[in-house]
Design an enzyme around this catalytic site. Structure first.
Site, PDB file in Angstrom:
ATOM      1  N   HIS A   5       0.827  -1.222   0.000  1.00 23.48           N
ATOM      2  CA  HIS A   5       0.000   0.000   0.000  1.00 23.48           C
ATOM      3  C   HIS A   5       0.858   1.267   0.000  1.00 23.48           C
ATOM      4  O   HIS A   5       0.573   2.226   0.728  1.00 23.48           O
ATOM      5  CB  HIS A   5      -0.950   0.016   1.200  1.00 23.48           C
ATOM      6  CG  HIS A   5      -2.097  -0.942   1.078  1.00 23.48           C
ATOM      7  ND1 HIS A   5      -3.040  -0.860   0.075  1.00 23.48           N
ATOM      8  CD2 HIS A   5      -2.444  -2.024   1.826  1.00 23.48           C
ATOM      9  CE1 HIS A   5      -3.927  -1.831   0.211  1.00 23.48           C
ATOM     10  NE2 HIS A   5      -3.572  -2.558   1.257  1.00 23.48           N
ATOM     11  N   ASP A  60       0.449  -4.609   5.675  1.00 20.31           N
ATOM     12  CA  ASP A  60      -0.604  -5.522   5.247  1.00 20.31           C
ATOM     13  C   ASP A  60      -0.645  -5.626   3.723  1.00 20.31           C
ATOM     14  O   ASP A  60      -0.130  -4.779   3.004  1.00 20.31           O
ATOM     15  CB  ASP A  60      -1.959  -5.045   5.762  1.00 20.31           C
ATOM     16  CG  ASP A  60      -2.319  -3.648   5.255  1.00 20.31           C
ATOM     17  OD1 ASP A  60      -1.433  -2.770   5.293  1.00 20.31           O
ATOM     18  OD2 ASP A  60      -3.476  -3.425   4.828  1.00 20.31           O
ATOM     19  N   GLU A  61      -1.259  -6.692   3.254  1.00 20.94           N
ATOM     20  CA  GLU A  61      -1.574  -6.873   1.830  1.00 20.94           C
ATOM     21  C   GLU A  61      -0.412  -6.466   0.918  1.00 20.94           C
ATOM     22  O   GLU A  61      -0.544  -5.578   0.070  1.00 20.94           O
ATOM     23  CB  GLU A  61      -2.835  -6.081   1.486  1.00 20.94           C
ATOM     24  CG  GLU A  61      -4.057  -6.565   2.259  1.00 20.94           C
ATOM     25  CD  GLU A  61      -5.324  -5.793   1.948  1.00 20.94           C
ATOM     26  OE1 GLU A  61      -6.406  -6.388   2.012  1.00 20.94           O
ATOM     27  OE2 GLU A  61      -5.237  -4.578   1.637  1.00 20.94           O
ATOM     28  N   VAL A  62       0.704  -7.147   1.081  1.00 24.34           N
ATOM     29  CA  VAL A  62       1.874  -6.869   0.231  1.00 24.34           C
ATOM     30  C   VAL A  62       1.684  -7.644  -1.069  1.00 24.34           C
ATOM     31  O   VAL A  62       2.254  -8.717  -1.273  1.00 24.34           O
ATOM     32  CB  VAL A  62       3.180  -7.253   0.942  1.00 24.34           C
ATOM     33  CG1 VAL A  62       4.387  -6.774   0.125  1.00 24.34           C
ATOM     34  CG2 VAL A  62       3.233  -6.652   2.343  1.00 24.34           C
TER      35      VAL A  62
END
Length: 562
Positions: A173, A229-231
């Site tokens: 992100h 998060d959410e790599v």
């Protein structure tokens, strides 16, 4: 024989004394570190509870009295004080500034409300709203806060007993960074600007600069959130593939390697600063890898789940895993807005209330997972799904949801006491959860926007589509050859035209007032973006209809009577 027996007893006593001494030394070293860590935080900040609560913190977890959830609720009702039994349990309100960042003047009104409703901290995800300087100035939005604004925000928070926790994304992100040509070479995958390549030395160097500037402007803060998060696409870049091949590693170990470097910098540079991170990437990594990384000593995972109805059994496996991996504390993350659709304009109250009721069930299981302890809850309020996504619900629209969710956590459920508090603080008469509506004028910051967005959401599209359908019913149509609107019966046309002109006049006046209200709270880019997403697609159709009608009247064009 008696001598030998006495000798053996003496040896046994000596061994026991040595074991007790070793245990005492271990206890003293461990808890002296904990005490020093808590002393490093400002005693006035309220982050670790009242000053007298520090002593309570250093009691070994095995000796802490676990109070059942039912008794906690009873205590609150008896004392009529909205607080948790846990001295360190926090309730942070997430301000997602990667979209629709409010002016500081609006935060001046919101912070007292948050405190009144039971929050004791704010998690601020600045992204491009932070006043980066020097080589990092390129990251700033044209409407970024000034250094004076950052200081003012912290003064306001301190005034209302809110801990400020800055959030800096350090792996995924990071579109607001990697979208710039200057930093494109740091992308994990060249096409996608969302994740860092962890193998390029410049990545860590850049993160150190970013973290340093943010931490230096938040010297009051005792905690920082490093995202992570959410790599997306991690492991898909050529550098990552080569690393995994040469080191016989996987995506998980590669992820941990990068996070260890980030945590190592923070630990060395800002000793005593508590660090949080989102937990979703950790869920996929084995206990063995987590234990070997030893990151549990330096960071607390924030376990997030935003669905309305879920069981504690869905979360407990994650918590058990973190206990086994060596983590001593966790945070939970719920949502009061921004999780029901990327273009959601109106906040569904029942949906978010159910999410918090589900989290209360999970909280009741935490005592069974000792020595793991719950440090706090983050009530997330996402404004975009990512840097390039459209806007979710505006903050003024979501304040009733925020109040309901926050009071639900404070009271252990959406009790009558919680409901009364919400209505009193917000100046409302009633709340209809399933309809996601509130009755009454309201007296909360941005209430004018709340009511006006309610009109847009419930009536703008509907009234305009109805006008277009009526126009079609009186034989209005677009000529595929001449591309101009033609009408049938003149009397019907004149009656219809009068109604359309009135409808257009009313909505244009309404939109002018709405724009003025939005401009009081938001910067011009947010106002234009929100209008373009939620108003213009429908109002432009009405404007086209009015323009065509006026063109016909101006030309005195009259079709033959039917």
């Amino acid at each position: 024989m008696a001598f030998q027996r006495s000798h053996r007893l003496n040896l046994l006593r000596l061994v026991v004394l040595l074991l007790v001494a070793l245990a005492g030394i271990k206890f003293l070293f461990r808890d002296s570190f904990t005490l020093e860590l808590h002393k490093h935080a400002s005693k006035d900040s309220g982050f670790w509870g009242d000053t007298g609560d520090i002593v309570q913190d250093i009691i070994p977890q095995s000796q802490v009295l676990e109070v059942p959830a039912a008794k906690i609720t009873a205590l609150k009702q008896k004392q009529q004080v909205p607080r948790d039994v846990s001295a360190t349990e926090m309730r942070l309100i997430h301000l997602d500034l990667k979209g629709a960042a409010p002016r500081v003047s609006y935060l001046e009104q919101v912070f007292p409300l948050l405190s009144q409703l039971g929050a004791n901290g704010v998690l601020i995800e600045y992204e491009d709203m932070f006043p980066f300087k020097g080589e990092l100035e390129i990251l700033r939005s044209p409407y970024a806060y000034s250094e004076e604004d950052i200081e003012r925000i912290q003064q306001l928070a301190e005034q209302h007993k809110l801990e400020v926790v800055p959030l800096v994304q350090t792996f995924g992100h990071v579109e607001f960074i990697l979208k710039h040509e200057k930093y494109q070479h740091l992308r994990e995958v060249e096409r996608f600007p969302n994740s860092f390549n962890p193998h390029i030395p410049d990545t860590l160097a850049l993160l150190k600069s970013i973290l340093s500037q943010v931490v230096e402007k938040h010297r009051r803060s005792t905690c920082i959130h490093i995202g992570a998060d959410e790599v997306f696409h991690l492991g898909e870049g050529m550098d990552s593939k080569n690393w995994m091949s040469h080191n016989k590693g996987d995506v998980g170990t590669m992820y941990l390697k990068h996070m260890k470097e980030v945590l190592g910098f923070l630990t060395a540079q800002y000793w005593g600063l508590q660090v949080l991170m989102w937990d979703d990437m950790l869920r996929k990594i084995s206990v063995g890898a987590l234990r070997e990384s030893r990151i549990a000593k330096h960071v607390s995972p924030v376990v997030w789940f935003y669905a309305p109805d879920f069981e504690a059994e869905q979360i407990v496996p994650f918590l058990s895993k973190y206990v086994e991996s060596g983590f001593e504390a966790v945070w939970f993350a719920s949502a009061f807005k921004g999780t029901t659709g990327p273009a959601q304009a109106w906040t569904p109250l029942s949906y978010h209330l159910k999410n918090h009721l589900s989290w209360l069930k999970v909280m009741q299981t935490v005592p069974r997972l000792a020595p793991l302890r719950l440090q706090g809850v983050v009530l997330t309020g996402w404004q975009r799904y990512d840097h390039y996504s459209v806007l979710c619900e505006l903050l003024p629209v979501s304040i009733p949801s925020l109040a309901i969710c926050l009071q639900t956590l404070v009271n252990g459920g959406f009790t009558e006491e919680a409901k009364r508090k919400v209505l009193d603080v917000l100046g409302l008469e009633s709340v209809q959860l399933e309809q996601s509506t509130c009755e009454g004028r309201g007296a909360f910051p941005g209430v004018e926007i709340y009511h006006m967005v309610e009109q847009v959401n419930g009536h703008l599209k509907e009234s305009i589509l109805k006008a277009l359908e009526e126009e079609s019913a009186i034989k209005g149509w677009f000529s595929p050859y001449h591309r101009k609107r033609q009408f049938g019966n003149p009397r019907n046309m004149e009656s219809f035209g009068s109604k359309v002109l009135k409808l257009h006049e009313d909505w244009e006046s309404f939109v002018r007032d709405l724009r003025a209200q939005l401009e009081r709270i938001y910067f011009p880019d947010t106002v234009e973006e929100w209008m373009e997403e939620n108003v213009n697609p429908y109002l432009d159709q009405l404007r086209d209809l009015v323009r065509d009608y006026r063109a016909i009247i101006r030309l005195n064009g009259r079709p033959k009577a039917m």
